[in-house]
Write an enzyme that holds these catalytic residues in place. Structure first.
Site, PDB file in Angstrom:
ATOM      1  N   CYS A  47       9.041  -8.290  -3.179  1.00 48.81           N
ATOM      2  CA  CYS A  47       8.185  -7.104  -3.341  1.00 48.81           C
ATOM      3  C   CYS A  47       8.579  -6.040  -2.327  1.00 48.81           C
ATOM      4  O   CYS A  47       8.647  -6.308  -1.130  1.00 48.81           O
ATOM      5  CB  CYS A  47       6.729  -7.506  -3.131  1.00 48.81           C
ATOM      6  SG  CYS A  47       5.634  -6.101  -2.942  1.00 48.81           S
ATOM      7  N   CYS A  50       5.578  -5.528   0.333  1.00 48.96           N
ATOM      8  CA  CYS A  50       5.105  -6.575   1.261  1.00 48.96           C
ATOM      9  C   CYS A  50       5.660  -6.324   2.675  1.00 48.96           C
ATOM     10  O   CYS A  50       6.732  -5.742   2.840  1.00 48.96           O
ATOM     11  CB  CYS A  50       5.523  -7.951   0.757  1.00 48.96           C
ATOM     12  SG  CYS A  50       4.365  -8.677  -0.434  1.00 48.96           S
ATOM     13  N   HIS A 111      -0.294  -9.332  -1.064  1.00 46.33           N
ATOM     14  CA  HIS A 111       0.308  -8.957  -2.339  1.00 46.33           C
ATOM     15  C   HIS A 111      -0.673  -9.166  -3.508  1.00 46.33           C
ATOM     16  O   HIS A 111      -0.538  -8.553  -4.559  1.00 46.33           O
ATOM     17  CB  HIS A 111       1.554  -9.831  -2.533  1.00 46.33           C
ATOM     18  CG  HIS A 111       2.380  -9.499  -3.725  1.00 46.33           C
ATOM     19  ND1 HIS A 111       3.270  -8.441  -3.743  1.00 46.33           N
ATOM     20  CD2 HIS A 111       2.453 -10.075  -4.960  1.00 46.33           C
ATOM     21  CE1 HIS A 111       3.863  -8.395  -4.938  1.00 46.33           C
ATOM     22  NE2 HIS A 111       3.380  -9.363  -5.682  1.00 46.33           N
ATOM     23  N   ASN A 151      -2.651   4.141  -9.318  1.00 46.29           N
ATOM     24  CA  ASN A 151      -2.316   3.655 -10.663  1.00 46.29           C
ATOM     25  C   ASN A 151      -2.384   2.159 -10.570  1.00 46.29           C
ATOM     26  O   ASN A 151      -1.663   1.567  -9.769  1.00 46.29           O
ATOM     27  CB  ASN A 151      -0.871   4.005 -11.040  1.00 46.29           C
ATOM     28  CG  ASN A 151      -0.715   5.449 -11.408  1.00 46.29           C
ATOM     29  OD1 ASN A 151      -1.630   6.069 -11.941  1.00 46.29           O
ATOM     30  ND2 ASN A 151       0.453   5.984 -11.128  1.00 46.29           N
ATOM     31  N   SER A 159       4.261   0.335 -10.979  1.00 49.70           N
ATOM     32  CA  SER A 159       5.549  -0.347 -10.936  1.00 49.70           C
ATOM     33  C   SER A 159       5.501  -1.651 -10.142  1.00 49.70           C
ATOM     34  O   SER A 159       6.461  -2.398 -10.148  1.00 49.70           O
ATOM     35  CB  SER A 159       6.576   0.590 -10.303  1.00 49.70           C
ATOM     36  OG  SER A 159       6.140   0.969  -9.007  1.00 49.70           O
ATOM     37  N   HIS A 162       1.572  -5.198  -6.079  1.00 48.97           N
ATOM     38  CA  HIS A 162       1.034  -5.175  -4.709  1.00 48.97           C
ATOM     39  C   HIS A 162       0.069  -3.983  -4.599  1.00 48.97           C
ATOM     40  O   HIS A 162       0.491  -2.832  -4.775  1.00 48.97           O
ATOM     41  CB  HIS A 162       2.187  -5.027  -3.703  1.00 48.97           C
ATOM     42  CG  HIS A 162       1.763  -5.258  -2.295  1.00 48.97           C
ATOM     43  ND1 HIS A 162       2.367  -6.176  -1.472  1.00 48.97           N
ATOM     44  CD2 HIS A 162       0.775  -4.686  -1.558  1.00 48.97           C
ATOM     45  CE1 HIS A 162       1.769  -6.155  -0.288  1.00 48.97           C
ATOM     46  NE2 HIS A 162       0.802  -5.252  -0.330  1.00 48.97           N
ATOM     47  N   HIS A 164      -1.733  -0.820  -4.052  1.00 47.84           N
ATOM     48  CA  HIS A 164      -1.336   0.376  -3.309  1.00 47.84           C
ATOM     49  C   HIS A 164      -1.817   1.625  -4.038  1.00 47.84           C
ATOM     50  O   HIS A 164      -2.187   1.563  -5.208  1.00 47.84           O
ATOM     51  CB  HIS A 164       0.193   0.440  -3.176  1.00 47.84           C
ATOM     52  CG  HIS A 164       0.898   0.646  -4.484  1.00 47.84           C
ATOM     53  ND1 HIS A 164       1.092  -0.376  -5.381  1.00 47.84           N
ATOM     54  CD2 HIS A 164       1.437   1.753  -5.062  1.00 47.84           C
ATOM     55  CE1 HIS A 164       1.731   0.090  -6.445  1.00 47.84           C
ATOM     56  NE2 HIS A 164       1.943   1.387  -6.286  1.00 47.84           N
ATOM     57  N   GLN A 166      -1.223   6.227  -4.003  1.00 50.65           N
ATOM     58  CA  GLN A 166      -0.268   7.267  -3.632  1.00 50.65           C
ATOM     59  C   GLN A 166      -1.017   8.526  -3.199  1.00 50.65           C
ATOM     60  O   GLN A 166      -2.169   8.731  -3.586  1.00 50.65           O
ATOM     61  CB  GLN A 166       0.621   7.619  -4.826  1.00 50.65           C
ATOM     62  CG  GLN A 166       1.468   6.464  -5.329  1.00 50.65           C
ATOM     63  CD  GLN A 166       2.534   6.964  -6.295  1.00 50.65           C
ATOM     64  OE1 GLN A 166       3.254   7.925  -6.007  1.00 50.65           O
ATOM     65  NE2 GLN A 166       2.634   6.336  -7.443  1.00 50.65           N
TER      66      GLN A 166
END
Ligand code: H2U
Ligand code: ZN
Length: 349
Positions: A47, A50, A111, A151, A159, A162, A164, A166
């Site tokens: 990943c 990670c 993760h 997203n 994509s 994990h 996250h 933006q």
């Protein structure tokens, strides 16, 4: 009144949505989404998010223990020095320079832990990180808008599983906040009251679209929602941006995020995909008394973990359309636990 086709107005954007409640029971023989694996490792050596792992471009992530922020290696916006544009001087071919900064914010080293599975102090830490980054980016002279968003799920184009989010900060106010700025500004100018607070008052009176209410935030299915299980989270106070929130409000926001995402996961017993993001007031150095801090959750799933709502033919060519009404969606979401995640219910039963 709401059993036959009708249109509803979104006062934030000035756009209409077509609602077709009678259509919700139509048979489905179309695309079925893959649900994906529900069991992820807590650390994945492959990943790129990670701790300690290599990202594209060869940069190594820190061995972080809380949130982790880095500049997007494939940023959609470039800093001012790097911007170049071909001049066009035809009125039907307008273009202008857009510069900015894109960052990625990992929620935690884990993760496998999505927001509903994180504990409140760690979700607060995510909110604090969004706030800190927003403050840092807003302070830059070239930036007039900071968009924080997540997203979630492959179906939303995410994509990497994990958890996250933006942040894209840019030199011009983008379309959606620009529409909201105009609408809230006009309403405030005419009524000397905030559009979203007047709306909130009416929703608290009616109660049929409320999902979760705590001391400082309300989550509801907006009257004009487009997506089947769309949710709008509205600040009760006059906060215009994340940085205006008090410590108690940040706690409340973390609580509402956990409750909303828990209900979402419980709806189809899946890690519920969505795009969510905050609409803060523009970072244009002006006071925006018309603006109320809020977050939108736009989830694509319609009737199961595998059947999503498509925004296609009519929606692309004419206007957004929905089948199940916001009131029915709210009732379904309200009927689910917002404290016990389905994965925990399974292990304890
Ligand atoms: P999603 O949230 O849509 O999954 O996007 C993840 C972002 O991570 C995406 O904008 C960036 C992509 O550009 N990224 C990096 O910055 N470095 C990498 O090594 C891979 C992905
Ligand atoms: Zn990872």
């Amino acid at each position: 009144m709401f059993s036959s086709s009708h249109r509803r107005f979104n006062p934030l954007t000035g756009e209409w949505v077509l609602v077709s409640p009678h259509r919700a029971k139509r048979p489905w023989l179309g695309q079925v989404e893959k649900t994906g694996s529900n069991s992820l490792p807590s650390y994945d050596p492959n990943c790129y998010l990670c701790p300690g792992n290599l990202r594209a471009g060869g940069i190594k992530n820190e061995k972080y223990t809380g949130t982790f922020v880095f500049e997007n290696d494939f940023a959609a916006l470039l800093p001012r020095e790097e911007r170049k544009i071909d001049e066009t001087n035809h009125p039907l071919m307008k273009a202008s320079v857009e510069s900015g900064i894109c960052r990625v914010v990992c929620f935690s080293p884990r993760h496998d832990l999505t927001l509903p599975q994180m504990d409140l102090p760690n979700i607060q830490n995510v909110v604090d990180t969004w706030t800190r980054e927003s403050v840092d980016l807003s302070a830059r002279e070239e930036i007039t808008y900071v968009q924080v968003f997540e997203n979630k799920g492959a179906v939303m184009g995410c994509s990497n599983p994990h958890p996250h989010s933006q942040i894209w900060a840019q030199s011009e106010i983008p379309n959606e906040p620009a529409k909201e700025l105009a609408s809230q500004g006009m309403y405030y100018g005419e009524n000397h009251r905030r559009l979203l607070h007047d709306y909130l008052e009416e929703e608290h009176r009616k109660k049929d679209r409320l999902i979760t209410v705590n001391d400082h935030f309300t989550a509801l299915v907006p009257f004009w929602g487009i997506w089947p299980f769309e949710i709008l989270v509205i600040a009760h106070s006059n906060a215009q941006k994340l940085d205006d929130l008090t410590a108690a409000e940040v706690e409340s926001l973390a609580d509402v995020i956990k409750r909303v995402t828990t209900r979402y996961d419980n709806l189809f017993e899946t890690s519920f995909p969505y795009s969510m993001g905050f609409h803060q007031s523009p970072a244009d150095g002006k006071d925006h008394p018309e603006w109320v801090l809020h977050a939108h959750f736009y989830p694509p799933l319609l009737r199961s973990a595998t059947v999503k709502k498509f925004m296609v033919g009519y929606e692309l060519l004419s206007m957004p359309q929905r089948d199940i009404t916001p009131e029915v969606a709210a009732e379904r979401l309200r009927g689910l636990s917002d404290t016990v995640h389905y994965s925990m219910a399974e292990t304890t039963s």
